[in-house]
Design a protein around this motif. Structure first.
Motif, short mmCIF file in Angstrom:
data_model
loop_
_atom_site.label_atom_id
_atom_site.label_comp_id
_atom_site.label_asym_id
_atom_site.label_seq_id
_atom_site.Cartn_x
_atom_site.Cartn_y
_atom_site.Cartn_z
N THR A 57 -0.44 5.15 6.94
CA THR A 57 -1.06 4.88 5.64
C THR A 57 -2.54 4.71 5.89
N TYR A 109 0.82 -1.21 0.00
CA TYR A 109 0.00 0.00 0.00
C TYR A 109 0.86 1.26 0.00
N ASN A 110 1.97 1.22 0.69
CA ASN A 110 2.83 2.39 0.83
C ASN A 110 4.25 2.01 0.47
N VAL A 120 -6.01 4.57 -1.41
CA VAL A 120 -4.91 4.61 -0.45
C VAL A 120 -4.24 5.98 -0.48
N ILE A 135 -6.41 3.67 4.22
CA ILE A 135 -7.20 3.08 3.13
C ILE A 135 -8.66 3.46 3.36
#
Length: 227
Positions: A60, A52-53, A70, A62
């Motif tokens: 982070t 995701y990051n 994201v 979502i």
């Protein structure tokens, strides 16, 4: 990953940047599930987070109600939340000029307060050897950043628009740790920066801020017992 709540927040139990996102989520009344990553176990840089990051830093976020959108980098997250969800301008502003001023302060927090306060903390408490010149440099930068805030807050109660906004809230968590960067007796927040201290105290008294710190403390206790 459960989607029972609107957001998933990847964070850590002792992080100013993750906590400030939790604060804004609380104040806006947005539901989120915190995912506390274990720093020592490498989870922050692990594949379940970096998918995701890619920067492998926290926080982070979502947004499950926006196609699992994201966002990472804490001030980018704050801006996303107020632009998309603060339609009543509870902690945001309406005019283009005021919005530019909010972004200006978020950039200052991200490029000034966060890095310099973080380095002050590192060299004061975590670096394996004491380097007096580095400690002195970053302590001076902490005071310089606070001096910038003081020069503005000496003339007005809030940074933008005559009310508390996300710009003000972005500074809360690092300012809440500022005394830890100095030796005992070397720093007096209220005496040296009285207007900034007053502004800070108004924000840490908010229910949404208190709730974020309670959650962080509870998770820190859980983590300590698990060790």
């Amino acid at each position: 990953m459960s989607h029972g709540k609107q957001f998933t927040l990847f964070t850590h139990s002792q992080t100013p940047n993750g906590t400030k996102v939790a604060i804004v989520l609380n104040i806006l009344g947005l539901s989120y599930e915190p995912r506390y990553l274990n720093w020592q176990a490498g989870e922050i840089k692990g594949p379940e987070h970096t998918k995701y990051n890619p920067n492998g830093r926290i926080p982070t976020l979502i947004d499950h109600k926006n196609n699992d959108f994201v966002v990472w980098e804490s001030d980018a997250i704050l801006l996303y939340l107020v632009v998309r969800y603060d339609t009543e301008h509870k902690i945001f502003v309406a005019t283009p000029d005021e919005r530019a001023s909010v972004v200006q302060w978020l950039f200052f927090q991200a490029s000034g307060q966060g890095p310099y306060f973080g380095q002050a903390a590192w060299f004061a408490s975590y670096h394996p050897e004491k380097i007096p010149s580095a400690i002195e440099r970053y302590r001076k930068e902490v005071r310089r950043i606070l001096g910038v805030l003081e020069s503005v807050l000496d003339k007005q109660d809030w940074l933008v628009g005559g009310k508390m906004t996300v710009a003000d809230l972005s500074f809360v968590t690092w300012n809440n740790n500022v005394g830890r960067f100095f030796e005992d007796g070397d720093f007096d927040f209220e005496k040296e920066f009285s207007k900034t201290n007053k502004w800070h105290k108004k924000m840490i008294a908010l229910d949404g801020v208190k709730a974020a710190y309670r959650a962080m403390a509870e998770q820190a206790n859980i983590a300590a017992k698990a060790e």
